[in-house]
Design a protein around this motif. Structure first.
Motif, PDB file in Angstrom:
ATOM      1  N   GLY A 231       1.455 -26.441  25.270  1.00 26.56           N
ATOM      2  CA  GLY A 231       0.963 -27.477  24.496  1.00 26.56           C
ATOM      3  C   GLY A 231      -0.564 -26.942  23.762  1.00 26.56           C
ATOM      4  O   GLY A 231      -0.986 -25.728  24.153  1.00 26.56           O
ATOM      5  N   LYS A 232      -1.057 -27.767  22.730  1.00 30.07           N
ATOM      6  CA  LYS A 232      -2.347 -27.495  22.190  1.00 30.07           C
ATOM      7  C   LYS A 232      -3.389 -28.537  22.130  1.00 30.07           C
ATOM      8  O   LYS A 232      -2.667 -29.829  22.074  1.00 30.07           O
ATOM      9  N   LEU A 233      -4.679 -28.281  22.296  1.00 28.08           N
ATOM     10  CA  LEU A 233      -5.693 -29.343  22.218  1.00 28.08           C
ATOM     11  C   LEU A 233      -6.568 -29.131  21.126  1.00 28.08           C
ATOM     12  O   LEU A 233      -6.914 -27.937  20.964  1.00 28.08           O
ATOM     13  N   GLU A 234      -6.972 -30.186  20.240  1.00 37.45           N
ATOM     14  CA  GLU A 234      -8.040 -30.077  19.638  1.00 37.45           C
ATOM     15  C   GLU A 234      -9.131 -30.758  19.965  1.00 37.45           C
ATOM     16  O   GLU A 234      -9.202 -32.015  20.195  1.00 37.45           O
TER      17      GLU A 234
ATOM     18  N   THR B 276     -19.359 -21.917  11.675  1.00 32.91           N
ATOM     19  CA  THR B 276     -18.517 -22.087  13.163  1.00 32.91           C
ATOM     20  C   THR B 276     -17.966 -23.773  12.972  1.00 32.91           C
ATOM     21  O   THR B 276     -18.641 -24.510  12.485  1.00 32.91           O
ATOM     22  N   ARG B 277     -16.677 -23.634  13.674  1.00 32.40           N
ATOM     23  CA  ARG B 277     -16.262 -24.982  13.673  1.00 32.40           C
ATOM     24  C   ARG B 277     -16.504 -25.795  14.599  1.00 32.40           C
ATOM     25  O   ARG B 277     -17.150 -25.341  15.613  1.00 32.40           O
ATOM     26  N   ASN B 278     -16.753 -27.060  14.480  1.00 25.77           N
ATOM     27  CA  ASN B 278     -17.123 -27.857  15.332  1.00 25.77           C
ATOM     28  C   ASN B 278     -16.107 -28.413  16.211  1.00 25.77           C
ATOM     29  O   ASN B 278     -16.276 -28.811  17.454  1.00 25.77           O
ATOM     30  N   VAL B 279     -14.923 -28.029  15.814  1.00 29.24           N
ATOM     31  CA  VAL B 279     -13.636 -28.504  16.583  1.00 29.24           C
ATOM     32  C   VAL B 279     -12.994 -27.217  16.634  1.00 29.24           C
ATOM     33  O   VAL B 279     -12.986 -26.363  15.876  1.00 29.24           O
ATOM     34  N   GLN B 280     -12.396 -27.112  18.058  1.00 28.87           N
ATOM     35  CA  GLN B 280     -11.527 -25.892  18.198  1.00 28.87           C
ATOM     36  C   GLN B 280     -10.150 -26.204  18.613  1.00 28.87           C
ATOM     37  O   GLN B 280     -10.108 -27.025  19.647  1.00 28.87           O
ATOM     38  N   THR B 281      -9.257 -25.195  18.654  1.00 33.06           N
ATOM     39  CA  THR B 281      -7.749 -25.304  19.321  1.00 33.06           C
ATOM     40  C   THR B 281      -7.999 -24.522  20.403  1.00 33.06           C
ATOM     41  O   THR B 281      -8.206 -23.347  20.461  1.00 33.06           O
ATOM     42  N   ILE B 282      -7.423 -25.266  21.572  1.00 31.02           N
ATOM     43  CA  ILE B 282      -7.415 -24.696  22.935  1.00 31.02           C
ATOM     44  C   ILE B 282      -5.777 -24.760  23.214  1.00 31.02           C
ATOM     45  O   ILE B 282      -5.250 -25.559  22.978  1.00 31.02           O
ATOM     46  N   VAL B 283      -5.438 -23.567  23.713  1.00 28.09           N
ATOM     47  CA  VAL B 283      -4.012 -23.208  24.182  1.00 28.09           C
ATOM     48  C   VAL B 283      -3.768 -23.819  25.470  1.00 28.09           C
ATOM     49  O   VAL B 283      -4.694 -23.305  26.333  1.00 28.09           O
TER      50      VAL B 283
ATOM     51  N   ALA C 267     -13.870 -30.926  20.886  1.00 28.68           N
ATOM     52  CA  ALA C 267     -15.145 -30.543  20.385  1.00 28.68           C
ATOM     53  C   ALA C 267     -15.468 -29.204  21.067  1.00 28.68           C
ATOM     54  O   ALA C 267     -15.100 -28.891  22.133  1.00 28.68           O
ATOM     55  N   VAL C 268     -16.082 -28.478  20.139  1.00 24.50           N
ATOM     56  CA  VAL C 268     -16.842 -27.033  20.570  1.00 24.50           C
ATOM     57  C   VAL C 268     -17.673 -27.470  21.902  1.00 24.50           C
ATOM     58  O   VAL C 268     -18.512 -28.281  21.693  1.00 24.50           O
ATOM     59  N   GLY C 269     -17.484 -26.610  22.868  1.00 26.14           N
ATOM     60  CA  GLY C 269     -18.523 -26.767  24.025  1.00 26.14           C
ATOM     61  C   GLY C 269     -18.439 -28.089  24.987  1.00 26.14           C
ATOM     62  O   GLY C 269     -19.038 -28.365  25.714  1.00 26.14           O
ATOM     63  N   LEU C 270     -17.157 -28.398  25.039  1.00 27.77           N
ATOM     64  CA  LEU C 270     -16.516 -29.481  25.974  1.00 27.77           C
ATOM     65  C   LEU C 270     -16.715 -28.859  27.239  1.00 27.77           C
ATOM     66  O   LEU C 270     -16.299 -27.619  27.483  1.00 27.77           O
ATOM     67  N   SER C 271     -16.861 -29.767  28.353  1.00 26.39           N
ATOM     68  CA  SER C 271     -17.145 -29.150  29.629  1.00 26.39           C
ATOM     69  C   SER C 271     -15.817 -28.791  30.188  1.00 26.39           C
ATOM     70  O   SER C 271     -14.848 -29.031  29.566  1.00 26.39           O
TER      71      SER C 271
ATOM     72  N   PRO D 149     -13.197 -19.929  28.176  1.00 28.11           N
ATOM     73  CA  PRO D 149     -13.847 -20.598  27.293  1.00 28.11           C
ATOM     74  C   PRO D 149     -13.185 -20.585  25.942  1.00 28.11           C
ATOM     75  O   PRO D 149     -13.046 -19.371  25.399  1.00 28.11           O
ATOM     76  N   ASN D 150     -13.329 -21.403  25.161  1.00 24.86           N
ATOM     77  CA  ASN D 150     -13.001 -21.658  23.566  1.00 24.86           C
ATOM     78  C   ASN D 150     -11.611 -21.080  23.413  1.00 24.86           C
ATOM     79  O   ASN D 150     -11.033 -21.003  22.169  1.00 24.86           O
ATOM     80  N   LYS D 151     -10.670 -20.663  24.295  1.00 24.32           N
ATOM     81  CA  LYS D 151      -9.452 -20.223  24.069  1.00 24.32           C
ATOM     82  C   LYS D 151      -8.333 -20.941  24.830  1.00 24.32           C
ATOM     83  O   LYS D 151      -7.422 -21.721  24.067  1.00 24.32           O
ATOM     84  N   LEU D 152      -8.218 -21.051  26.177  1.00 22.64           N
ATOM     85  CA  LEU D 152      -6.859 -21.405  26.691  1.00 22.64           C
ATOM     86  C   LEU D 152      -7.432 -22.033  28.238  1.00 22.64           C
ATOM     87  O   LEU D 152      -8.182 -21.650  28.948  1.00 22.64           O
TER      88      LEU D 152
END
Ligand code: ANZ
Ligand code: ZN
Length: 872
Positions: free
Chosen positions: A826-829, A810-817, A831-835, A864-867
């Motif tokens: 836009g896109k955000l990189e 599992t990646r500790n960084v994820q991409t959020i649309v 950390a996984v689990g950011l509030s 969560p984890n997506k957009l």
């Protein structure tokens, strides 16, 4: 835990013999006849001891070895045996050329090739080695022969064979090339001689049906080839009564798959060996010239179909079974005596061979099937319809308008009551003639007695041992000239009798060696029952596609014979089959003025390239003159483009040869030989070595991995490690894509090389990565792996394949649309689990998003984890 200092540079030549000696000393790959737990039998087709290893061998055995070593690492007990298909013609030819006994030639070659295979580093249980030319082996083949003979599954009959008058032997169809012997080039004759036959046709239906059981484990292509070779067809026997029963009483029965074309028959064709042809020749001796001509040339069906259609009219007639009209009978070279009834109802309008024949001899052509909507036709259209059962009948009187099946039924209904037609299932497969008039083979365990006929050798007198101190001189079979071999007494009446001097087709030995490997030393039968239980059937069989038909069919047949004898269980010998592709290499030649080509070995040619690496010309090393580039072709003697694998092993080491052959192509594909590819593989191994050596140099202290406390960099490397483990396992196990398994390791090495450890935990992760790489590489480059792993205190032969840590994946960084009013902005990189709040703040802060935030947001949606979707 570092145990000793290692060279900073990779020296294959220094480590490989040591590692191989270690395996031999410890018998690392020895397995027992009975084993509990997970086990696997991996078998590569055993070699003929020709005296030389070629690249095809290297490829075949490396594939098997990669699989064997992989499953060993997975904790399974793997049987990987090796042996020698040791009888056969080349040994006799060598004997003739060099005046050395075939036995000596064979065992010398075995010794040489065994060394070659050992230098390749195979995980083989060498204690199970067998050579089929030893009495310990063939005695059980003779035993089975006797059982089958008693059961009637082997019989003797006079049969027409291809006879090579120079080599004084029977030739298989594939040994007849354009009507000539493959070695002698002599015009082949046909001869009638007594031969022993295996009744494989009794098993034809089962051999066909059981292909169904193999459909998940065998290549589709091979199943199709087997199916076509067995060649089941459903058709009809139709009898054409004799027009003059005072000359020929029986009439002619033909086998046809197209009874719907019956009304289009314009002549009947028979084989030259057909009894009616003999009868006709008695009346008209001039026919003998043609009959005699047919005695030469091949008995192969494929050859007959393509050969020029020749024939003569017999002057005899038969009656058409429906109309009663006279139909002329011709002798034709395209009719086989051994198929159906040796007679064909000829329908030139709808059969290509008949069409050609009718045109050659000006015979009638009558269309009786209409395929196209309109009735006008021409011969080009007929061509397209050959073989088609689509049309309806025309010009067929009361049968007009019927389709294939309706016509089939109608003719049966009409002719069966008169005894003139019957449904018939026909197989293309023929019984297997196994007698060879050759010395270097397994003696057929039979005795010919003047008063009792053929008598099997009693079991307690087996084996019939082949004398080994014989040097054949090329004139016939030496056994037939050795009274000390053939003189014996009849087991039945005790009178003087003669041993059979023919030997068995060598395909017989290769039909059951896979089973013998399960207990190669068993002296009380073919296979030890417990070993059958443990090791059979073969889990994975690997070999060239050139054996897709005969060898595999015979082995499948033997398995069923042995099953019915109570020797093995189950119906099929090989659960999974992998057919490896050919090995190709560049060809170079010069052409003389008469068009004759001289081929040059790639090793003797230098390529001139431009600065982009493109080949400009090829120059012969010795005379400096250009040669023509002939393109990539299968490595062969005839094109002189073979590469001697021993040279590669000597120069670069076995591990490089192995990695190159596995990396250059996936196993089913053709492998193109390239020096650059070999060097590339060698460079890869050198880099692995150097990286490991550097690591060991710097990091003598062992640090325990603590996955809760890893830097981002370390997490990335760890993810790459476990992704690569998962990929390599899947590539090997499920896809058999060894090439991409290596590519993934190369990529992994690149990632590893860039990694810069700055903390003890970084080092722990790096260590895990290096140990994983060395283990993933072990099936391909076992010497290198074992040597380097030993530096970490790990014994490869006891080592396990690494487990994939799902958490590492599992990646500790994820991409959020980030969307505004549902549109991607836009896109955000992150950390996984950011509030949720932090996500929204970061999304709104993006400049490319801000320009669309024209007013206060009405709605803020977070998946969560997506957009993130902001509605304004
Ligand atoms: C008439 C006919 C008409 C045929 C037509 C074909 C097409 P398969 O399907 O391979 O089993 N045949 C029969 N015995 C033969 C022999 N001994 N030597 C050579 N050819 C032989 O082939 C069956 C067909 O092969 C048979 O069907 C017969 O030709 C031919 F439009 O009969 B046919
Ligand atoms: Zn007798």
């Amino acid at each position: 835990m570092t145990t000793s200092h290692i060279d900073s540079e990779y020296q294959a030549g220094a480590i490989e013999p040591q590692v191989q000696q270690d395996w031999a000393n410890r018998k690392s790959f020895k397995v027992a006849d009975t084993v509990e737990g997970k086990r696997r039998y991996i078998l590569s087709m055993f070699p003929y001891p020709s005296g030389k290893l070629h690249m095809g061998h290297i490829r075949n055995y490396t594939i098997g070895d990669v699989m064997s070593r992989y499953y060993q690492l997975k904790g399974e007990t793997v049987l990987q045996p090796m042996g020698w298909d040791a009888f056969g013609l080349p040994a006799e030819n060598a004997a003739i050329d060099h005046k050395v006994a075939p036995a000596k030639w064979t065992f010398d070659n075995i010794a040489y090739m065994r060394n070659g295979l050992k230098s390749l580093g195979l995980a083989v249980d060498w204690d199970r080695e067998i050579a089929t030319c030893t009495p310990e082996y063939y005695r059980w083949e003779q035993w089975l022969f006797v059982q089958l003979y008693k059961k009637g599954l082997i019989y003797r009959k006079l049969s027409t064979v291809n006879w090579d008058p120079v080599d004084q032997t029977v030739l298989a169809n594939e040994q007849v090339i354009d009507g000539r012997g493959w070695r002698s080039d002599a015009l082949v004759e046909k001869r009638d001689i007594p031969m022993y036959y295996f009744r494989i046709t009794d098993y034809a239906q089962e051999l066909l049906d059981d292909l169904e059981q193999l459909k998940d484990g065998w290549p589709q292509r091979v199943l199709t080839m087997q199916r076509n070779w067995i060649g089941r067809s459903e058709g009809m026997d139709i009898t054409f009564p004799s027009a003059d029963s005072s000359i020929y009483a029986d009439g002619l029965t033909v086998y046809t798959t197209r009874p719907d074309t019956l009304m289009g028959v314009t002549y009947v064709a028979i084989a030259a060996e057909h009894p009616m042809a003999k009868k006709a020749a008695e009346l008209r001796p001039e026919l003998n010239t043609f009959i005699e001509e047919c005695r030469h040339g091949s008995v192969s069906e494929a050859d007959m179909a393509t050969a020029e259609k020749k024939g003569v009219a017999t002057g005899l007639y038969v009656k058409h079974p429906i109309t009663g009209e006279d139909v002329p009978v011709w002798i034709a070279n395209y009719v086989l005596m051994s198929y159906g009834s040796g007679a064909v109802m000829a329908v030139p309008a709808h059969d290509e061979r008949d069409f050609e024949f009718a045109n050659n001899f000006g015979l009638n052509i009558k269309q009786v099937i209409r395929v196209a909507a309109d009735e006008t036709y021409n011969t080009t259209q007929w061509q397209e319809w050959y073989g088609s059962k689509e049309g309806t009948l025309i010009h067929s009187g009361e049968f007009d308008g019927l389709n294939f099946q309706q016509a089939f039924d109608a003719f049966i209904t009409k002719l069966q009551p008169q005894g003139l037609a019957d449904k018939k299932v026909q197989f293309r497969l023929r019984d297997w003639g196994v007698s060879r008039q050759r010395y270097w083979g397994c003696p057929i365990p039979m005795i010919n007695c003047e008063s009792c006929g053929q008598v099997p050798v009693p079991e307690d007198q087996l084996p019939v041992v082949l004398p080994t101190d014989v040097i054949p001189d090329g004139s016939g079979n030496p056994l037939a000239k050795m009274p000390e071999f053939y003189e014996t007494t009849c087991p039945n009446c005790g009178g003087a009798a003669k041993r059979e001097t023919d030997t068995l087709d060598t395909f017989v030995e290769s039909s059951w060696y896979y089973a013998r490997f399960a207990s190669p030393d068993f002296a009380e039968g073919m296979i030890k029952p417990e070993a059958v239980q443990t090791w059979l059937p073969v889990t994975q069989y690997i070999g060239g596609v050139e054996h897709a038909i005969l060898h595999l069919l015979y082995a499948r047949f033997f398995h069923k014979l042995m099953r019915d004898e109570g020797v093995v269980h189950g119906n099929e010998p090989f659960t999974n089959l992998l057919t490896q592709g050919m090995v190709l290499a560049d060809t170079f030649y010069r052409e003389a003025s008469d068009g004759k080509r001289t081929w040059f070995n790639p090793a003797d040619v230098v390529l001139e390239r431009d600065d982009k690496g493109r080949v400009l010309a090829a120059i012969h090393k010795e005379d400096g003159q250009p040669v023509v580039i002939g393109g990539q072709e299968k490595m062969s003697k005839s094109k002189n483009n073979g590469v001697d694998p021993q040279l590669i092993i000597d120069q670069y080491g076995a591990d490089t040869a192995r990695v190159f052959t596995m990396f250059a192509a996936s196993p089913e594909q053709s492998l193109e030989w390239s020096d650059a590819g070999v060097e590339g593989s060698n460079r890869f191994l050198k880099r692995v070595w150097r990286l490991t050596a550097n690591f060991l140099e710097k990091n003598a202290e062992y640090v325990k991995l603590d996955i809760a406390n890893l830097s981002d960099n370390a997490q990335d490397l760890r993810r790459k490690t476990h992704e690569t483990i998962a990929k390599v396992a899947d590539d090997i196990e499920r896809r058999h894509a060894f090439n991409t398994a290596i590519a993934a390791q190369m990529e992994f090495l690149n990632t590893l090389a860039k990694f810069n450890a700055t903390s003890p935990q970084d080092v722990a992760v790096e260590r895990e990565a290096i140990l994983s790489l060395l283990t993933l590489l072990a099936p391909f480059a076992p010497h290198l792996s074992q040597t380097l792993l030993a530096q970490f205190g790990i014994d490869l032969t006891q080592h396990q394949f690494p487990e994939v840590d799902q958490k590492a994946l599992t990646r500790n960084v994820q991409t959020i649309v980030v969307q505004v009013n549902g549109k991607l902005r836009g896109k955000l990189e992150v950390a996984v689990g950011l509030s949720k709040e932090d996500l929204l703040t970061q999304a709104k802060a993006l400049p490319e998003v801000q320009q669309f935030l024209t007013g206060p947001t009405k709605k803020e949606i977070v998946v969560p984890n997506k957009l993130v979707n902001l509605v304004v």
